[in-house]
Each structure stands twice: as C-alpha cells, then as structure tokens.
Design an enzyme around this catalytic site. Structure first.
Site, mmCIF file in Angstrom:
data_model
loop_
_atom_site.group_PDB
_atom_site.id
_atom_site.type_symbol
_atom_site.label_atom_id
_atom_site.label_comp_id
_atom_site.label_asym_id
_atom_site.label_seq_id
_atom_site.Cartn_x
_atom_site.Cartn_y
_atom_site.Cartn_z
ATOM 1 N N HIS A 1 0.816 -1.219 0.000
ATOM 2 C CA HIS A 1 0.000 0.000 0.000
ATOM 3 C C HIS A 1 0.851 1.273 0.000
ATOM 4 O O HIS A 1 0.299 2.377 -0.014
ATOM 5 C CB HIS A 1 -0.924 0.036 1.215
ATOM 6 C CG HIS A 1 -1.953 -1.047 1.236
ATOM 7 N ND1 HIS A 1 -2.821 -1.278 0.194
ATOM 8 C CD2 HIS A 1 -2.248 -1.992 2.184
ATOM 9 C CE1 HIS A 1 -3.606 -2.301 0.487
ATOM 10 N NE2 HIS A 1 -3.275 -2.754 1.688
ATOM 11 N N ASP B 1 -2.691 -10.859 -1.910
ATOM 12 C CA ASP B 1 -3.213 -10.312 -0.659
ATOM 13 C C ASP B 1 -4.684 -9.953 -0.864
ATOM 14 O O ASP B 1 -5.099 -9.583 -1.966
ATOM 15 C CB ASP B 1 -2.407 -9.063 -0.296
ATOM 16 C CG ASP B 1 -2.715 -8.517 1.084
ATOM 17 O OD1 ASP B 1 -1.916 -8.736 1.988
ATOM 18 O OD2 ASP B 1 -3.767 -7.854 1.236
ATOM 19 N N HIS C 1 -6.243 -7.405 0.019
ATOM 20 C CA HIS C 1 -6.386 -5.981 -0.285
ATOM 21 C C HIS C 1 -5.609 -5.663 -1.564
ATOM 22 O O HIS C 1 -4.499 -6.163 -1.760
ATOM 23 C CB HIS C 1 -5.831 -5.113 0.847
ATOM 24 C CG HIS C 1 -6.431 -5.397 2.179
ATOM 25 N ND1 HIS C 1 -5.882 -6.318 3.058
ATOM 26 C CD2 HIS C 1 -7.534 -4.896 2.793
ATOM 27 C CE1 HIS C 1 -6.624 -6.365 4.159
ATOM 28 N NE2 HIS C 1 -7.627 -5.511 4.013
ATOM 29 N N ASP D 1 -4.224 -12.891 4.226
ATOM 30 C CA ASP D 1 -5.437 -12.337 4.818
ATOM 31 C C ASP D 1 -6.707 -12.582 4.010
ATOM 32 O O ASP D 1 -7.789 -12.143 4.409
ATOM 33 C CB ASP D 1 -5.270 -10.851 5.119
ATOM 34 C CG ASP D 1 -4.639 -10.070 3.980
ATOM 35 O OD1 ASP D 1 -4.384 -10.659 2.911
ATOM 36 O OD2 ASP D 1 -4.378 -8.870 4.163
#
Length: 335
Positions: free
Chosen positions: A149, A184, A186, A273
């Site tokens: 990110h 991931d 996200h 995740d």
C-alpha cells in the site's frame, strides 16, 4: 469492519515471530538481511518522502505538546484548482503538515522505532532480490511492516516502503523482465501506482472488490495501466464471500498474464489475509487453496521472490504460509 473505534493494531511484531518459526519448521533456512543502503529505495521512493520517514519522529517528539506518535491532522488537496501539483512536494517544513502530505491514513502512525523497522523490512526484500540476481531459484523475504500500500511518496495501510516494488525494480534492471503477482486480500494500490506507466514490470492482482473494501479507490478491473504501461496492469476483484474456486480461477488468470508478459523473474506479494479465518477477511478461502496457489506459481518455473504482505490471524497465517511454501518448494526447480 470497525469504523472509528480505537483498537490494538493487527499489524504487530508477533506476526513476524510466528511466521519465522513456522517457515523454519517448513524447511526454510533463515538468514539475516544485509544492509544494501538506500539507492534501490531511492529509485522507487521520492527523496523527500524517504527523508520524512527518517526524520519525522525526532522532529515531532521535540515539540513539548507532541503525542506519542506522528499522525496527520490535515490533508492537502492535490487536484485541479489547488496550488499544489499532484507530483509536487510540500513547501512547508512543519512536521505535522508534512505528516498530512506523506501519510495517507491512520494505519501509519510513526513511532520511535518505525524508521528502523521499515528500513530493515526493505533490506530484507533487497537481500532476497540480490539472492535471486546471484542465481538463487527462489527466496522468501519475511518483511514487516508490509509494503504494497506504500506509494512512491505516501504511506498507507500499515505500509511505508513498498518492499515488493523496490525488489522488482532492482530485479528488472539486473535479472530481466519482471512481474509482480499479488494475492493479498487488499489491492496493492501503491504497487499499481508505482508501475502504472511502465511496461517492463507487470502488476497483476487478485483481491476483494474495492467497491466496499479497503483501499476503496483503486483495484477495479478497468485499471489496465497508462502510456507505455497500458496492458501491463491486471486487476481481478472478487465479491465478498468468494471461496476457493473463484480465488484459484483468478490466480490462474494472473499466472497466464505473467506468461503473456514473458516475465523472466517473478515477485510475489504474498498476503494470507484472504483466509476465511483472518479477522480482516470477507472471503472464504481455505488453507488448501494456498497450497494450490503455491503449485500454480511454481509451475511457472521462474526465479521467484516471495515478499510477505498481510495476514493478521497468527494461526491462519501460519497454516496458509506453510501450505503455500510446502507446495511451492515441492514443484519448483532446485528448491
């Protein structure tokens, strides 16, 4: 998902310790990262942003009214009609104003140990990248904090330096055409932004649909790159509740994109995740699916750098990481 409630951070040192123990049990050899300096970091991140990360806590703490962590309380508008171009740097030198410029959300508080941690995390990725450049068939960079990110000049989502991007940029220069595959849960918005206009590095991601999920503002299927990078960006967003079949089908699409890109080296942004037992997950992905992903990526038979990203249930992360690594190593050449 909790909105506006203060709680203990899920991104914490226990993640590193738990995964290290499990990966050693799975047969990986642990080595300490080597300090490769800042050149490769500076090639991806702006010099003013790196300096902010290095100096902000000391400057913040010098104020007698300072709280325990650097956090922003104001954010500039960078778009049309503002006095600041999107690529500019702040003209002020007040640390709390700089925090509003360089910190994208409240997941990135800067404390006394933040600079050391993010620097060492990047060095872990660089050490693994150098191992691949020197001929290792595969390496696992156990990075913490994670990185996908992090933008060239902004921290977001627990991420300060973009470890995968730093490694991929170096490997693209030294080892050949590179691809980043991110599973991931996200979307790796920072990684996408860094390479969005480049053709030499493919970014391909499967993640939860950002319409209702962090990071909200990028990760949509129509984001394909721009300029020279048009076509070198692939997003496969999944609806909440998606399970193994949808996740594996999407990963298969990413693998085909890597083949089409004719990648010579692979960087994997590996987050655990998406696992159905992760506290941040809204998907229904099982441990067994991560083993199958390991097989899919191993079948590419590319020099592969695996970079640790998210995963916030210690037990689920341990299980998923061990399943992935075991399957990957059983099928990848010379591992």
């Amino acid at each position: 998902m909790l909105l506006g409630k203060l709680c203990a951070p899920v991104e914490n040192p226990d993640r590193l310790d738990a995964l290290a123990r499990k990966l050693i049990e799975a047969g990986l050899k642990q080595t300490a990262p080597i300090d490769h300096g800042r050149d490769a970091i500076d090639a991806v991140h702006s010099a003013d942003y790196v300096e902010f990360l290095a100096s902000s806590y000391e400057r913040w703490a010098a104020n007698p009214k300072a709280g325990p962590e650097v956090l922003p309380n104001t954010h500039p508008y960078r778009g049309r009609g503002s006095a600041l171009a999107p690529s500019a740097k702040p003209r002020c030198s007040v640390v709390n104003a700089e925090a509003g410029w360089y910190i994208g959300d409240l997941n990135c508080a800067i404390g006394a140990g933040t600079w050391g941690a993010v620097y060492e995390s990047a060095q872990a990725a660089l050490s693994a990248a150098h191992a691949i450049i020197d001929g290792a068939p595969a390496a696992f960079a156990l990075c913490r904090p994670p990185g996908h990110h992090a933008f060239a000049d902004r921290a977001s989502g627990f991420c300060f330096f973009n470890n995968a991007a730093i490694a991929a940029d170096l490997m693209a220069q030294r080892a050949g055409r590179a691809a980043i595959l991110d599973f991931d849960t996200h979307h790796g918005d920072g990684t996408q932004a860094i390479f969005y206009g480049r053709r030499d590095v493919l970014f391909a991601s499967v993640h939860t649909d950002p319409t209702t999920y962090y990071p909200y503002f990028s990760g949509f299927a129509d984001e394909r790159g721009e300029g020279d990078g048009l076509g070198a960006n692939l997003n496969v967003p999944l609806a909440p509740g998606s399970g193994d079949d949808a996740f594996l089908e999407a990963c298969g699409m990413l693998v085909e994109a890597v083949r089409t890109h004719r990648a010579e080296v692979l960087v994997v942004s590996a987050g655990w995740d998406a696992h159905r037992d992760d506290p941040l997950s809204v998907l229904e992905v099982s441990t067994e699916a991560f083993a199958r992903i390991g097989e899919l990526l191993a079948d590419l038979q590319l020099p592969t750098l695996i970079v640790q990203e998210g995963g916030y249930s210690l037990e689920a992360s341990e299980q998923a990481a061990a399943a992935f690594v075991g399957a990957f190593c059983s099928r990848h050449k010379s591992t």
